[in-house]
Design an enzyme around this catalytic site. Structure first.
Site, PDB file in Angstrom:
ATOM      1  N   LYS A   1       0.802  -1.225   0.000  1.00  0.00           N
ATOM      2  CA  LYS A   1       0.000   0.000   0.000  1.00  0.00           C
ATOM      3  C   LYS A   1       0.836   1.278   0.000  1.00  0.00           C
ATOM      4  O   LYS A   1       0.423   2.294  -0.531  1.00  0.00           O
ATOM      5  CB  LYS A   1      -0.956  -0.001   1.194  1.00  0.00           C
ATOM      6  CG  LYS A   1      -2.014  -1.100   1.082  1.00  0.00           C
ATOM      7  CD  LYS A   1      -3.370  -0.664   1.526  1.00  0.00           C
ATOM      8  CE  LYS A   1      -4.454  -1.606   1.050  1.00  0.00           C
ATOM      9  NZ  LYS A   1      -4.399  -2.934   1.726  1.00  0.00           N
TER      10      LYS A   1
ATOM     11  N   GLU B   1     -10.167   6.332   3.203  1.00  0.00           N
ATOM     12  CA  GLU B   1     -11.007   5.296   3.788  1.00  0.00           C
ATOM     13  C   GLU B   1     -10.088   4.148   4.177  1.00  0.00           C
ATOM     14  O   GLU B   1      -8.996   4.020   3.649  1.00  0.00           O
ATOM     15  CB  GLU B   1     -12.028   4.805   2.760  1.00  0.00           C
ATOM     16  CG  GLU B   1     -11.505   3.752   1.768  1.00  0.00           C
ATOM     17  CD  GLU B   1     -10.433   4.280   0.802  1.00  0.00           C
ATOM     18  OE1 GLU B   1     -10.372   5.498   0.583  1.00  0.00           O
ATOM     19  OE2 GLU B   1      -9.647   3.469   0.278  1.00  0.00           O
TER      20      GLU B   1
ATOM     21  N   SER C   1       1.588  -9.790  -0.975  1.00  0.00           N
ATOM     22  CA  SER C   1       1.209  -8.379  -0.811  1.00  0.00           C
ATOM     23  C   SER C   1       1.508  -7.811   0.572  1.00  0.00           C
ATOM     24  O   SER C   1       1.684  -6.607   0.718  1.00  0.00           O
ATOM     25  CB  SER C   1      -0.276  -8.207  -1.137  1.00  0.00           C
ATOM     26  OG  SER C   1      -1.072  -9.082  -0.351  1.00  0.00           O
TER      27      SER C   1
HETATM   28  C1  LIG Z   1      -5.249  -3.976   1.372  1.00  0.00           C
HETATM   29  C2  LIG Z   1      -4.561  -5.248   1.126  1.00  0.00           C
HETATM   30  C3  LIG Z   1      -4.928  -6.111   0.062  1.00  0.00           C
HETATM   31  C4  LIG Z   1      -6.125  -5.851  -0.821  1.00  0.00           C
HETATM   32  O1  LIG Z   1      -6.060  -4.711  -1.632  1.00  0.00           O
HETATM   33  P1  LIG Z   1      -5.806  -4.760  -3.195  1.00  0.00           P
HETATM   34  O2  LIG Z   1      -6.147  -3.398  -3.644  1.00  0.00           O
HETATM   35  O3  LIG Z   1      -6.707  -5.808  -3.787  1.00  0.00           O
HETATM   36  O4  LIG Z   1      -4.375  -5.098  -3.410  1.00  0.00           O
HETATM   37  C5  LIG Z   1      -4.191  -7.248  -0.147  1.00  0.00           C
HETATM   38  N1  LIG Z   1      -3.143  -7.574   0.653  1.00  0.00           N
HETATM   39  C6  LIG Z   1      -2.768  -6.787   1.687  1.00  0.00           C
HETATM   40  C7  LIG Z   1      -1.613  -7.214   2.527  1.00  0.00           C
HETATM   41  C8  LIG Z   1      -3.451  -5.605   1.957  1.00  0.00           C
HETATM   42  O5  LIG Z   1      -3.074  -4.835   2.986  1.00  0.00           O
END
Ligand SMILES: *Cc1c(COP(=O)(O)O)cnc(C)c1O
Length: 382
Positions: free
Chosen positions: A87, A109, A367
């Site tokens: 993020k 948000e 992610s």
């Molecule tokens: C917020 C988040 C997501 C989901 O958001 P996307 O916009 O679909 O990438 C996925 N993995 C993590 C670790 C997150 O914090």
């Protein structure tokens, strides 16, 4: 067939906002367009990504997991970034852009709190005021992230309407933005919302795919992986890694929670400013998404993913919460990496699809890290 730079992904996308927000979206579009081709802006962002957020993120070859599953697994380590997920890439880009536009405040948000914490972090760094809207239910579930945001100097406001979760927080943040648009930038957290957000947020995350493409070439003798896979909430981490392989033959796979499978249910509609797929009832009312990971609890999906699904360029596959719980433990045990529950969705798919993937090379976008989820897992596993 649709131009992302004009807000169109095939038949999806657009800018469906109240009239009062049209000038703000147009101003943002113009500012981003200009900044993105300005070498000084790009150099400043790259410097922040490298020396503040910790990029480039590593590419990790998972020998133990590969042996267990029978396919070769490479992880793109977005979990190693500052604040623990992908993020920060988007947030640093938007905060830099907001400052360039002369804005002094941010509004955002958040669902689980990850995007809120990343935005609060950028606001502290850039000395900007920051308000984050969070559903009352999520505030209760994610106390630690609420406190983190407060520590960083951000005001957290409770969204009390509707189901009091992420979709309601987006509504409240947009309402706030309308009132203070002169001084405030809306730092949206995924590849959703009205143009230019789906395009702009993907461009800020493109660094994931560009790095991974180069790193894979080094590991695979100039080759590319057979499969590139990522979890999908709104779709930003997936859009970022897909962007680096869109022109290749790699199969693109998005993994959705079974309880929030916006693509799986494939009903087009308009929500939060764009035309895409979303979960809705027979009257067109937006349905609640439900998943073990609060970060994937979004009932819609970004318009680019709707387009990739409709054209067959990418596949979207659901996994269940129980499969995710197993996968969370599998990666921890085999590789010493505790994943975010969101990211564990992709490992769950690998495990489930291991026969089909036999002998293939799979690049997984990890992610985020799992620190935020260990207390919840402790409850589930006890
Ligand atoms: C917020 C988040 C997501 C989901 O958001 P996307 O916009 O679909 O990438 C996925 N993995 C993590 C670790 C997150 O914090």
């Amino acid at each position: 067939m649709g131009d992302p730079e004009q807000g169109r992904f095939g038949e999806f996308g657009g800018m469906f906002v109240p009239e009062t927000l049209v000038p703000a979206c147009q101003q943002l579009d113009a500012a981003f367009r200009e900044a993105w081709i300005d070498p000084a802006f790009r150099a400043e962002l790259t410097d922040l990504l490298n020396n503040y957020a910790g990029r480039p993120s590593a590419l990790t070859e998972c020998s133990n997991l590969s042996e267990e599953l029978g396919c070769r697994v490479l992880l793109k380590r977005e979990d190693l970034n500052h604040t623990g997920s992908h993020k920060i890439n988007n947030v640093l880009g938007q905060a830099l852009l907001a400052r360039r536009m002369g804005k002094t405040s941010l509004v955002a948000e958040t669902g689980a709190g990850q995007h809120g914490v990343a935005t609060a972090t950028a606001a502290a760094l850039f000395d900007m005021d920051c308000v984050v809207y969070m559903g009352a239910v999520d505030i209760e579930r994610q106390k630690l992230n609420v406190f983190r945001m407060q520590l960083l100097g951000t005001e957290v406001r409770s969204a009390e309407s509707g189901s009091r979760t992420l979709k309601d927080a987006v509504n409240e943040a947009m309402r706030h933005w309308v009132a203070v648009v002169e001084t405030t930038h809306y730092c949206l957290g995924s590849v959703m919302g009205p143009h230019p957000y789906p395009w702009m947020v993907r461009e800020f995350h493109r660094v994931i795919g560009d790095e991974a493409r180069q790193q894979c070439a080094a590991v695979l003798d100039g080759g590319i992986p057979d499969v590139v896979a990522a979890c999908v909430g709104g779709g930003s981490n997936a859009a970022g890694i897909f962007a680096g392989f869109a022109d290749s033959d790699a199969r693109l796979v998005g993994v959705e929670p079974a309880g929030g499978a916006a693509v799986g249910r494939a009903v087009p509609g308009i929500v939060h400013g764009s035309h895409s797929y979303l979960m809705q009832d027979e009257w067109g009312q937006v349905l609640e998404a439900e998943s073990i990971s609060a970060g994937l609890d979004y009932p819609g999906i970004g318009p680019e993913h709707a387009h990739l699904a409709a054209t067959g360029r990418a596949d979207y596959i659901p996994v269940t919460d129980a499969e995710v719980v197993d996968a969370f433990q599998l990666l921890s045990r085999t590789e010493g990496i505790i994943p975010a529950l969101e990211s564990a969705h992709v490992i769950a798919w690998l495990s489930k699809a291991r026969h089909e993937l036999k002998g293939q090379t799979v690049l997984v976008n990890l992610s985020g890290r799992g620190d935020k989820d260990v207390a919840q897992m402790m409850d589930i596993l006890k």
